[in-house]
Design a protein around this motif. Structure first.
Motif, PDB file in Angstrom:
ATOM      1  N   TYR A  66     131.199 -70.160 -64.442  1.00  0.00           N
ATOM      2  CA  TYR A  66     130.530 -69.905 -63.170  1.00  0.00           C
ATOM      3  C   TYR A  66     131.126 -68.670 -62.492  1.00  0.00           C
ATOM      4  CZ  TYR A  66     128.761 -70.671 -58.418  1.00  0.00           C
ATOM      5  OH  TYR A  66     128.158 -70.519 -57.198  1.00  0.00           O
ATOM      6  N   ASN A  67     132.426 -68.603 -62.427  1.00  0.00           N
ATOM      7  CA  ASN A  67     133.086 -67.472 -61.775  1.00  0.00           C
ATOM      8  C   ASN A  67     132.953 -66.182 -62.581  1.00  0.00           C
ATOM      9  OD1 ASN A  67     134.575 -68.339 -59.177  1.00  0.00           O
ATOM     10  ND2 ASN A  67     135.060 -69.978 -60.615  1.00  0.00           N
ATOM     11  N   LYS A  70     129.507 -65.033 -61.700  1.00  0.00           N
ATOM     12  CA  LYS A  70     129.548 -64.551 -60.319  1.00  0.00           C
ATOM     13  C   LYS A  70     130.151 -63.154 -60.241  1.00  0.00           C
ATOM     14  CE  LYS A  70     131.182 -65.879 -55.713  1.00  0.00           C
ATOM     15  NZ  LYS A  70     131.973 -66.873 -54.935  1.00  0.00           N
ATOM     16  N   ILE A  73     127.643 -60.578 -61.438  1.00  0.00           N
ATOM     17  CA  ILE A  73     126.638 -60.303 -60.403  1.00  0.00           C
ATOM     18  C   ILE A  73     127.220 -59.366 -59.344  1.00  0.00           C
ATOM     19  CG2 ILE A  73     125.285 -61.349 -58.549  1.00  0.00           C
ATOM     20  CD1 ILE A  73     125.078 -63.881 -60.317  1.00  0.00           C
ATOM     21  N   GLU A  74     128.457 -59.621 -58.945  1.00  0.00           N
ATOM     22  CA  GLU A  74     129.094 -58.795 -57.926  1.00  0.00           C
ATOM     23  C   GLU A  74     129.273 -57.358 -58.394  1.00  0.00           C
ATOM     24  OE1 GLU A  74     132.663 -60.931 -57.161  1.00  0.00           O
ATOM     25  OE2 GLU A  74     131.709 -62.379 -55.796  1.00  0.00           O
ATOM     26  N   LEU A 100     122.699 -70.539 -59.451  1.00  0.00           N
ATOM     27  CA  LEU A 100     123.312 -69.273 -59.042  1.00  0.00           C
ATOM     28  C   LEU A 100     122.485 -68.086 -59.543  1.00  0.00           C
ATOM     29  CD1 LEU A 100     125.684 -67.510 -57.961  1.00  0.00           C
ATOM     30  CD2 LEU A 100     126.737 -67.786 -60.243  1.00  0.00           C
ATOM     31  N   CYS A 101     122.096 -68.131 -60.797  1.00  0.00           N
ATOM     32  CA  CYS A 101     121.329 -67.025 -61.388  1.00  0.00           C
ATOM     33  C   CYS A 101     119.937 -66.920 -60.767  1.00  0.00           C
ATOM     34  CB  CYS A 101     121.230 -67.206 -62.900  1.00  0.00           C
ATOM     35  SG  CYS A 101     122.822 -67.053 -63.753  1.00  0.00           S
ATOM     36  N   LYS A 104     120.358 -65.473 -57.183  1.00  0.00           N
ATOM     37  CA  LYS A 104     120.750 -64.063 -57.178  1.00  0.00           C
ATOM     38  C   LYS A 104     119.807 -63.185 -58.003  1.00  0.00           C
ATOM     39  CE  LYS A 104     124.471 -64.525 -54.662  1.00  0.00           C
ATOM     40  NZ  LYS A 104     124.587 -63.860 -53.331  1.00  0.00           N
ATOM     41  N   TYR A 106     119.358 -63.111 -61.190  1.00  0.00           N
ATOM     42  CA  TYR A 106     120.203 -62.562 -62.260  1.00  0.00           C
ATOM     43  C   TYR A 106     119.786 -63.184 -63.587  1.00  0.00           C
ATOM     44  CZ  TYR A 106     124.392 -61.005 -64.737  1.00  0.00           C
ATOM     45  OH  TYR A 106     125.255 -60.413 -65.613  1.00  0.00           O
TER      46      TYR A 106
END
Length: 418
Positions: A66-67, A70, A73-74, A100-101, A104, A106
């Motif tokens: 997950y991180n 993330k 993406i950042e 999350l995807c 965002k 993504y």
């Protein structure tokens, strides 16, 4: 240049068994490189726009993955392909990761372990290379046509490249000049660049790459939008402006397309400081050199009028002035016609020049002039008497009024340039 991720996925999903499981709304991202990453510590080397491929060999748990995503993406990568079946399985992709995807935008793809990473990266590298080579070849050829239309040697090299990619010698084209005016001064042409061939070194070209400037984000965004909407624009990118070359069509259609692009760029970028100038249709391909000057002047006019875009066809009298090759002739005309009034104002700290201008605009109506200048009729009458008697202006003579108004138009035109 860069490749639209949606196109890449459509063309290669069957070949490599790609399965898009989240972030579909991000398929309109541009991909400019492919990067294999297994370690979050390498993310600092990313520039943005990369398509990431990972096997998850270092993934210890869902929290790590997950991180990792993330962080991708950042760092503004365009998407992630997870090579499943070796170190990660489909069941390892949690709902939290998918959400999350999706949130965002993504794109997250799964690729079977049987697909060799070498094969997909080799294919994608070749596609990027071919796209870049083609784009640079066309951009360089166009820039030479714009900068050096009278250089026979360069034309012998450049025109065949353009013909090979669909350009026609006798076809009409529009040139759209787009400037990012966060550095407004960089847009303004010098007198040497205006009304003549653009002064450059013998074999210079307009940069075809994305320069590391304040406008590079807007250039990339514009590229993406043009590809999404399948608009027939060819890019020539400079360090502080972008040119779009398109087959000639109606001003109404161009305005509709460009207004839509401006709207979506504003939505994506928050705000834009761009001004757009659209040339008149060229007579032929070589006419792009004159179209560049027209588009540039129209963009300056858009800035002056605080309008998002402006057509050269709407520049009226200025269209004639652009054909004058010697700017000093225009300056001398203004000085010969209005110089005595300008000098009088400077010496007496007055503003008879503005009074004269309003007199011409209002066709001599004292009441209208007083309203425009926010002063009393008696004041206007006094100023007009000074113009007639002290400055010897034959204001009742139509020929004199024409010459004076022409001088004001030329003066305004010269104000566009430093």
């Amino acid at each position: 240049m860069a490749i639209l991720l949606r196109d890449l996925y459509k063309e290669t999903k069957s070949t490599y068994g790609l399965d898009l499981i989240a972030g579909e709304e991000g398929l309109d991202h541009l991909m400019n490189w492919v990067y294999i990453s297994e370690d979050p510590g390498t993310l600092e080397f990313l520039h943005g726009g990369e398509l990431i491929i990972t096997t998850g060999v270092l993934c210890g748990n869902e929290y790590w993955l997950y991180n990792f995503i993330k962080g991708l993406i950042e760092h503004k990568t365009c998407g992630l392909i997870i090579n499943i079946g070796g170190h990660l399985n489909r069941s390892d992709i949690s709902d939290r990761i998918r959400m999350l995807c999706d949130r965002k935008h993504y794109p997250l793809f799964l690729m079977p372990w049987e697909t060799r990473i070498f094969d997909i990266t080799h294919d994608y590298y070749n596609r990027i290379f071919d796209d870049t080579q083609t784009s640079q070849a066309i951009s360089t050829a166009l820039s030479r046509v714009i900068l050096h239309p009278n250089d026979k040697a360069l034309m012998e090299i450049s025109l065949p490249v353009l013909y090979e990619h669909g350009f026609q010698a006798d076809a009409q084209y529009h040139l759209v000049y787009i400037s990012d005016l966060r550095d407004t001064a960089s847009m303004k042409p010098t007198a040497a660049q205006t009304n003549t061939s653009i002064q450059q070194s013998e074999h210079s070209t307009i940069s075809s790459g994305y320069a590391n400037t304040a406008g590079s984000f807007l250039q990339n965004l514009l590229t993406r939008l043009v590809r999404i909407y399948n608009l027939p624009y060819t890019f020539v990118n400079g360090t502080d402006y972008t040119l779009l070359i398109s087959p000639a069509r109606s001003n109404e259609r161009l305005e509709q397309e460009l207004t839509r692009l401006l709207y979506y760029m504003g939505e994506s970028a928050g705000t834009t400081s761009m001004y757009i100038g659209i040339s008149a249709p060229t007579k032929d391909l070589i006419g792009l050199s004159q179209a560049f000057l027209q588009g540039q002047c129209a963009a300056l006019m858009a800035q002056k009028k605080n309008s998002s875009l402006f057509f050269f066809d709407d520049m009226g009298f200025y269209k004639l002035l652009l054909s004058v090759s010697d700017m000093d002739v225009l300056r001398e005309y203004v000085n010969d016609t209005l110089g005595s009034i300008i000098t009088y104002d400077e010496q007496h700290h007055t503003n008879y020049l503005e009074t004269l201008y309003q007199y011409l605009l209002c066709d001599g109506s004292i009441q209208k002039i007083a309203g425009a200048l926010f002063c009393h009729r008696n004041t206007v009458n006094y100023r007009v008497r000074i113009l007639r008697e002290d400055l010897h202006l034959a204001l009742d003579d139509p020929s004199t009024r024409f010459e004076l108004m022409t001088a004001f138009q030329v003066h305004s035109y010269l104000d566009l340039f430093p």
